[in-house]
Design a protein around this motif. Structure first.
Motif, PDB file in Angstrom:
ATOM      1  N   ALA A 175     -37.933  47.893 -11.881  1.00 53.11           N
ATOM      2  CA  ALA A 175     -37.948  47.824 -13.377  1.00 53.11           C
ATOM      3  C   ALA A 175     -36.882  47.039 -13.536  1.00 53.11           C
ATOM      4  CB  ALA A 175     -38.280  48.913 -14.038  1.00 53.11           C
ATOM      5  N   ALA A 176     -35.718  47.162 -13.084  1.00 53.14           N
ATOM      6  CA  ALA A 176     -34.130  46.824 -13.421  1.00 53.14           C
ATOM      7  C   ALA A 176     -34.377  45.043 -13.115  1.00 53.14           C
ATOM      8  CB  ALA A 176     -33.099  47.567 -12.815  1.00 53.14           C
ATOM      9  N   ALA A 177     -35.059  44.807 -11.853  1.00 53.84           N
ATOM     10  CA  ALA A 177     -34.844  43.693 -11.187  1.00 53.84           C
ATOM     11  C   ALA A 177     -36.049  42.718 -12.097  1.00 53.84           C
ATOM     12  CB  ALA A 177     -35.370  43.657  -9.579  1.00 53.84           C
ATOM     13  N   GLY A 178     -36.602  43.150 -12.979  1.00 56.60           N
ATOM     14  CA  GLY A 178     -37.540  42.204 -13.622  1.00 56.60           C
ATOM     15  C   GLY A 178     -39.145  41.928 -12.954  1.00 56.60           C
ATOM     16  N   PHE A 179     -39.438  42.752 -11.948  1.00 52.61           N
ATOM     17  CA  PHE A 179     -40.736  42.797 -11.291  1.00 52.61           C
ATOM     18  C   PHE A 179     -41.884  43.054 -12.215  1.00 52.61           C
ATOM     19  CE2 PHE A 179     -37.999  42.400  -7.510  1.00 52.61           C
ATOM     20  CZ  PHE A 179     -38.670  41.263  -6.913  1.00 52.61           C
ATOM     21  N   ALA A 209     -44.898  41.211  -8.422  1.00 51.70           N
ATOM     22  CA  ALA A 209     -44.551  39.825  -8.526  1.00 51.70           C
ATOM     23  C   ALA A 209     -43.363  39.302  -9.437  1.00 51.70           C
ATOM     24  CB  ALA A 209     -45.721  39.150  -8.861  1.00 51.70           C
ATOM     25  N   LYS A 210     -42.992  38.223  -9.301  1.00 48.39           N
ATOM     26  CA  LYS A 210     -41.923  37.525 -10.229  1.00 48.39           C
ATOM     27  C   LYS A 210     -42.456  36.133 -10.384  1.00 48.39           C
ATOM     28  CE  LYS A 210     -37.780  39.236 -10.502  1.00 48.39           C
ATOM     29  NZ  LYS A 210     -36.382  39.430 -10.014  1.00 48.39           N
ATOM     30  N   PRO A 211     -42.573  35.648 -11.532  1.00 46.07           N
ATOM     31  CA  PRO A 211     -42.592  34.287 -11.760  1.00 46.07           C
ATOM     32  C   PRO A 211     -41.081  33.432 -11.784  1.00 46.07           C
ATOM     33  CG  PRO A 211     -42.704  35.266 -13.963  1.00 46.07           C
ATOM     34  CD  PRO A 211     -42.592  36.215 -12.978  1.00 46.07           C
ATOM     35  N   PHE A 212     -41.031  32.036 -11.553  1.00 44.18           N
ATOM     36  CA  PHE A 212     -39.824  31.388 -11.584  1.00 44.18           C
ATOM     37  C   PHE A 212     -40.294  30.064 -12.192  1.00 44.18           C
ATOM     38  CE2 PHE A 212     -39.551  34.149  -8.004  1.00 44.18           C
ATOM     39  CZ  PHE A 212     -38.259  34.704  -8.179  1.00 44.18           C
ATOM     40  N   GLU A 223     -34.126  35.820  -2.638  1.00 41.75           N
ATOM     41  CA  GLU A 223     -33.551  37.029  -3.282  1.00 41.75           C
ATOM     42  C   GLU A 223     -34.497  38.056  -3.605  1.00 41.75           C
ATOM     43  OE1 GLU A 223     -31.374  37.798  -7.557  1.00 41.75           O
ATOM     44  OE2 GLU A 223     -30.616  36.160  -6.180  1.00 41.75           O
ATOM     45  N   ALA A 224     -35.759  37.597  -4.210  1.00 47.52           N
ATOM     46  CA  ALA A 224     -36.824  38.455  -4.573  1.00 47.52           C
ATOM     47  C   ALA A 224     -37.533  39.334  -3.354  1.00 47.52           C
ATOM     48  CB  ALA A 224     -37.853  37.562  -5.447  1.00 47.52           C
TER      49      ALA A 224
END
Length: 204
Positions: A127-131, A173-176, A190-191
Motif C-alpha cells: 500500500a505504501a509503495a503505491g501498488f 501492478a503499477k503503471p509508469f 525497483e518495483a
C-alpha cells in the motif's frame, strides 16, 4: 451497411507513409528497451538471494509484440516467467501505445497458494509503495481501465486478505508514465525488487 467512406482525418493520413514509419521505428526502440530491461532484471537476480525454483527460470525471458490490444499496439516482456497449465510465476512489463508502461507480478495456482501468507503480510508495504491489485475475474486483462485495478491502500487489511484468498490467482501492478522514458528501466527494476523482497521476507 457499414460505411467505407473516409473521415477527413483518415483521408489526410491514408496516402502518407510517414506516421507508419515513425510508429514502426518507435516500436523497435521499445523492443530494444525491453531487451535492456531484461538484462537489468537478470542482473538484479544474480545479485539477490531470492529462492527461485529452477523451473521458474528455465523458460527464460520472452519479448512479444502485437497491434491490437484494445485496438492499439503493445510490447510485452515476461521475465522471469513460469507458465504451466495451472501455475504461474511471472513478472510482466507491458508498453501500451498511447497509455503507459506497467509492471505486474502475476501468481497463480500452487505458486499463489505458496505465497499467500507473504502476500497477506505485505499489505502495509504494498500500500505504501503505491501498488494496485487486480479485482476482476479474468486474469488476462492487462490495462488499468474499466475498474480492473484498485490501489491497495483503498482496502482495509481484512479486505486485502479476502482479495488475496478470493481467486486462484493474484496480480499486483503499477503503471509508469510513458513520458518518463529514461527512468523506465530503473523504475521497473525497483518495483521488481520491492515485490521479490516482499515474497522473500514474508512482508517484513
Amino acid at each position: 451497411m457499414e460505411s467505407f467512406e473516409l473521415t477527413p482525418e483518415e483521408a489526410s493520413i491514408i496516402g502518407s507513409t510517414h506516421f507508419i514509419r515513425l510508429k514502426n521505428s518507435a516500436i523497435e526502440k521499445v523492443m530494444a528497451l525491453m531487451g535492456r530491461l531484461q538484462e537489468a532484471l537478470a542482473a538484479y537476480d544474480r545479485n539477490s538471494s531470492f529462492p527461485f525454483k529452477q523451473e521458474w527460470l528455465m523458460q527464460g525471458g520472452k519479448i512479444s509484440k502485437g497491434e491490437q490490444y484494445k485496438g492499439l499496439p503493445w510490447v510485452m516482456l515476461d521475465y522471469p516467467r513460469y507458465f504451466s497449465k495451472s501455475d504461474v510465476f511471472a513478472f510482466r512489463t507491458m508498453f501500451w501505445w498511447g497509455h503507459y508502461f506497467s509492471a505486474t507480478l502475476h501468481l497463480a495456482g500452487n505458486v499463489k497458494r505458496y505465497y499467500s501468507t507473504e502476500l497477506e503480510n505485505s499489505y502495509t508495504k504494498l500500500a505504501a509503495a503505491g501498488f494496485q491489485v487486480y479485482i476482476q475475474e479474468n486474469p488476462w486483462e492487462h490495462d488499468f481501465e474499466n475498474g480492473n485495478y484498485c490501489f491497495i491502500n483503498t482496502f482495509s487489511l481484512d479486505e486485502w486478505k479476502t482479495l488475496v484468498s478470493r481467486n486462484d490467482f493474484i496480480k499486483v501492478a503499477k503503471p509508469f508514465v510513458i513520458g518518463h522514458w529514461g527512468e523506465i528501466i530503473t523504475d521497473v527494476v525497483e518495483a521488481y525488487a520491492t515485490l521479490l523482497n516482499m515474497l522473500d521476507n514474508k512482508g517484513a
